[in-house]
Design a protein around this motif. Structure first.
Motif, PDB file in Angstrom:
ATOM      1  N   LEU A 164     -13.720  31.707 -23.436  1.00 39.84           N
ATOM      2  CA  LEU A 164     -14.133  32.452 -22.241  1.00 39.84           C
ATOM      3  C   LEU A 164     -15.553  32.980 -22.403  1.00 39.84           C
ATOM      4  O   LEU A 164     -16.393  32.835 -21.500  1.00 39.84           O
ATOM      5  CB  LEU A 164     -13.158  33.604 -21.989  1.00 39.84           C
ATOM      6  N   CYS A 165     -15.835  33.590 -23.534  1.00 40.01           N
ATOM      7  CA  CYS A 165     -17.151  34.190 -23.756  1.00 40.01           C
ATOM      8  C   CYS A 165     -18.247  33.132 -23.921  1.00 40.01           C
ATOM      9  O   CYS A 165     -19.390  33.347 -23.521  1.00 40.01           O
ATOM     10  CB  CYS A 165     -17.114  35.099 -24.982  1.00 40.01           C
ATOM     11  N   SER A 166     -17.883  31.998 -24.499  1.00 38.01           N
ATOM     12  CA  SER A 166     -18.857  30.937 -24.723  1.00 38.01           C
ATOM     13  C   SER A 166     -19.288  30.263 -23.433  1.00 38.01           C
ATOM     14  O   SER A 166     -20.457  29.902 -23.278  1.00 38.01           O
ATOM     15  CB  SER A 166     -18.273  29.891 -25.678  1.00 38.01           C
ATOM     16  N   ARG A 167     -18.362  30.120 -22.485  1.00 39.93           N
ATOM     17  CA  ARG A 167     -18.625  29.296 -21.308  1.00 39.93           C
ATOM     18  C   ARG A 167     -18.730  30.068 -19.988  1.00 39.93           C
ATOM     19  O   ARG A 167     -19.390  29.596 -19.066  1.00 39.93           O
ATOM     20  CB  ARG A 167     -17.500  28.263 -21.149  1.00 39.93           C
ATOM     21  N   TYR A 168     -18.079  31.225 -19.896  1.00 40.41           N
ATOM     22  CA  TYR A 168     -17.890  31.836 -18.578  1.00 40.41           C
ATOM     23  C   TYR A 168     -18.346  33.285 -18.474  1.00 40.41           C
ATOM     24  O   TYR A 168     -18.032  33.952 -17.494  1.00 40.41           O
ATOM     25  CB  TYR A 168     -16.404  31.729 -18.183  1.00 40.41           C
ATOM     26  N   ASP A 169     -19.096  33.756 -19.441  1.00 40.49           N
ATOM     27  CA  ASP A 169     -19.535  35.149 -19.441  1.00 40.49           C
ATOM     28  C   ASP A 169     -20.453  35.432 -18.251  1.00 40.49           C
ATOM     29  O   ASP A 169     -21.480  34.762 -18.054  1.00 40.49           O
ATOM     30  CB  ASP A 169     -20.264  35.461 -20.747  1.00 40.49           C
ATOM     31  N   PHE A 170     -20.095  36.421 -17.447  1.00 37.67           N
ATOM     32  CA  PHE A 170     -20.849  36.724 -16.225  1.00 37.67           C
ATOM     33  C   PHE A 170     -22.301  37.071 -16.517  1.00 37.67           C
ATOM     34  O   PHE A 170     -23.221  36.569 -15.852  1.00 37.67           O
ATOM     35  CB  PHE A 170     -20.184  37.870 -15.453  1.00 37.67           C
ATOM     36  N   ALA A 171     -22.524  37.944 -17.474  1.00 41.13           N
ATOM     37  CA  ALA A 171     -23.889  38.391 -17.760  1.00 41.13           C
ATOM     38  C   ALA A 171     -24.788  37.213 -18.118  1.00 41.13           C
ATOM     39  O   ALA A 171     -25.916  37.092 -17.617  1.00 41.13           O
ATOM     40  CB  ALA A 171     -23.870  39.423 -18.891  1.00 41.13           C
ATOM     41  N   MET A 172     -24.300  36.322 -18.960  1.00 34.34           N
ATOM     42  CA  MET A 172     -25.089  35.170 -19.394  1.00 34.34           C
ATOM     43  C   MET A 172     -25.312  34.191 -18.241  1.00 34.34           C
ATOM     44  O   MET A 172     -26.450  33.783 -17.961  1.00 34.34           O
ATOM     45  CB  MET A 172     -24.373  34.455 -20.549  1.00 34.34           C
TER      46      MET A 172
END
Length: 424
Positions: free
Chosen positions: A363-371
């Motif tokens: 989730l954090c690698s591909r879908y992080d809103f901020a990034m």
């Protein structure tokens, strides 16, 4: 950069009903993160489940199809950005935006590549007609391209992409397909998957969860097909392997033919609308997504990641979702392997835990809103600063705008005149 962004919706956004609705909300938040004043306009009828745009500080407008009143509306609003929700909205309003607000950057949010979805559905139906045992459509890009080019839908969709200054693509597979087989320049396409807040949340443990869950809007053909495959082929085998488990089917707008599939003795329960999709998914032990055709990426699987829920899915459901990350569950494409995978994760706590722990890193690698929102808005701002030069270099886009817009314009104007005469 002007402070106004206008989103032209195909329908009013329903984030609790579909991934498409959630996607619109994510785009609104990304625009607002750069201080833009967001307006949303739609010609569709209001719905019971649409989001309260006012509560999001978004100004809502009801507009008319085939009416010059839209030209007046957009000219007065003077947005710097106009985002079309799906290519059919660009077909309807793109020429009007170009005519009345030529300086606005035109962005197409494809949601998914509709022509790809329909091509895969066509392949599946052909196999079913020939009485073949049908799992997911695993045709390679070349074969899919041959099927897509037989339908005018892809002509319309690709033309809309060329006419716009940028198209937001949710799937890397679709970007590859468009650039390799349809000669779409990479500069017209931007990979923007779902964008969600990436943070750990407290979720139930293996022992605190029970049952399988499958979720998806029943109006979306791939979801309904998945329900039928579960009912007819997968669940009869899986329920024997997991004799205490139930299968709960959730989704917006369930038709009568869906609710009639409920069979308590078989532990197959069509629940319909879910007030809180995340809560439904996090209380289940395993999410099942046996999609046999489709396009884009799947909001239900993002919800599974957000709730640390392992998923058993087909290659169609997993397409373009994981990149180089480990899948938080198992990808299986035959009836037997899918059932084996689901039973294994459901019954084996160590396997379940490994899959559950893989959710947050993906989730954090591909879908992080901020990034993702920062990437999106940086590219949009850069494109705005060089928009005139970019359009001069996009000759094919200008040609499609000239020819396609003329035909669409004349048809729309004819409908408008006819409607005016009929009203007299």
């Amino acid at each position: 950069m002007n402070s106004i962004a206008l989103i032209l919706g195909y329908v009013w956004p329903e984030p609790n009903s579909s991934a498409a609705g959630a996607r619109i909300v994510q785009l609104i938040k990304a625009l607002q993160s750069r201080g833009l004043e967001v307006h949303f306009a739609c010609a569709a009828a209001p719905t019971e489940h649409q989001i309260d745009l006012g509560a999001m500080q978004v100004t809502a407008h009801t507009i008319e199809l085939n009416s010059s009143s839209f030209n007046q509306f957009v000219a007065t609003l003077e947005p710097e950005l106009v985002i079309f929700d799906r290519f059919v909205t660009e077909e309807q309003f793109g020429w009007r935006v170009a005519e009345s607000c030529s300086g606005a950057m035109r962005i197409l949010d494809t949601e998914d590549l509709h022509s790809l979805r329909y091509a895969r559905e066509k392949i599946l139906k052909k196999a079913q007609k020939n009485n073949q045992e049908c799992g997911p459509v695993l045709a390679q890009s070349q074969e899919i391209f041959q099927v897509m080019r037989e339908d005018e839908l892809v002509m319309r969709e690709v033309a809309a992409i060329f006419r716009c200054d940028l198209s937001l693509m949710i799937s890397e597979f679709e970007i590859d397909l468009l650039t390799r087989f349809f000669s779409v320049p990479a500069s017209l396409l931007l990979h923007v998957p779902f964008m969600v807040e990436c943070s750990a949340r407290s979720t139930p443990t293996f022992a605190e969860r029970e049952h399988f869950v499958s979720i998806g809007n029943f109006r979306h053909a791939p979801n309904w097909d998945a329900v039928l495959w579960l009912k007819q082929d997968l669940w009869p085998l899986l329920r024997r392997r997991c004799p205490s488990a139930q299968l709960h089917i959730y989704g917006a707008y369930p038709p009568k033919k869906a609710t009639q599939l409920t069979n308590p003795k078989e532990r197959f329960l069509v629940k319909g609308w879910a007030d809180d999709a995340l809560q439904v998914v996090e209380n289940a032990k395993v999410l099942l997504a046996p999609l046999r055709f489709g396009a884009g990426i799947k909001g239900k699987i993002v919800d599974a990641m957000r709730t640390s829920t392992p998923s058993v899915v087909t290659s169609i459901a997993a397409e373009s979702m994981a990149g180089d990350c480990a899948w938080p569950g198992i990808v299986a494409d035959t009836k037997e392997s899918f059932v084996d995978a689901a039973a294994q994760i459901y019954q084996n706590e160590s396997h379940w835990l490994l899959a559950s722990q893989a959710c947050l890193p993906l989730l954090c690698s591909r879908y992080d809103f901020a990034m993702r929102s920062e990437e999106l808005m940086s590219i949009v701002c850069a494109r705005l600063q060089s928009l005139e030069r970019f359009r001069r270099n996009n000759f094919l886009g200008g040609m499609f705008q000239y020819h396609s817009a003329r035909s669409t314009e004349f048809m729309s104007r004819w409908i408008e005149v006819k409607s005016r005469i009929n009203a007299q």
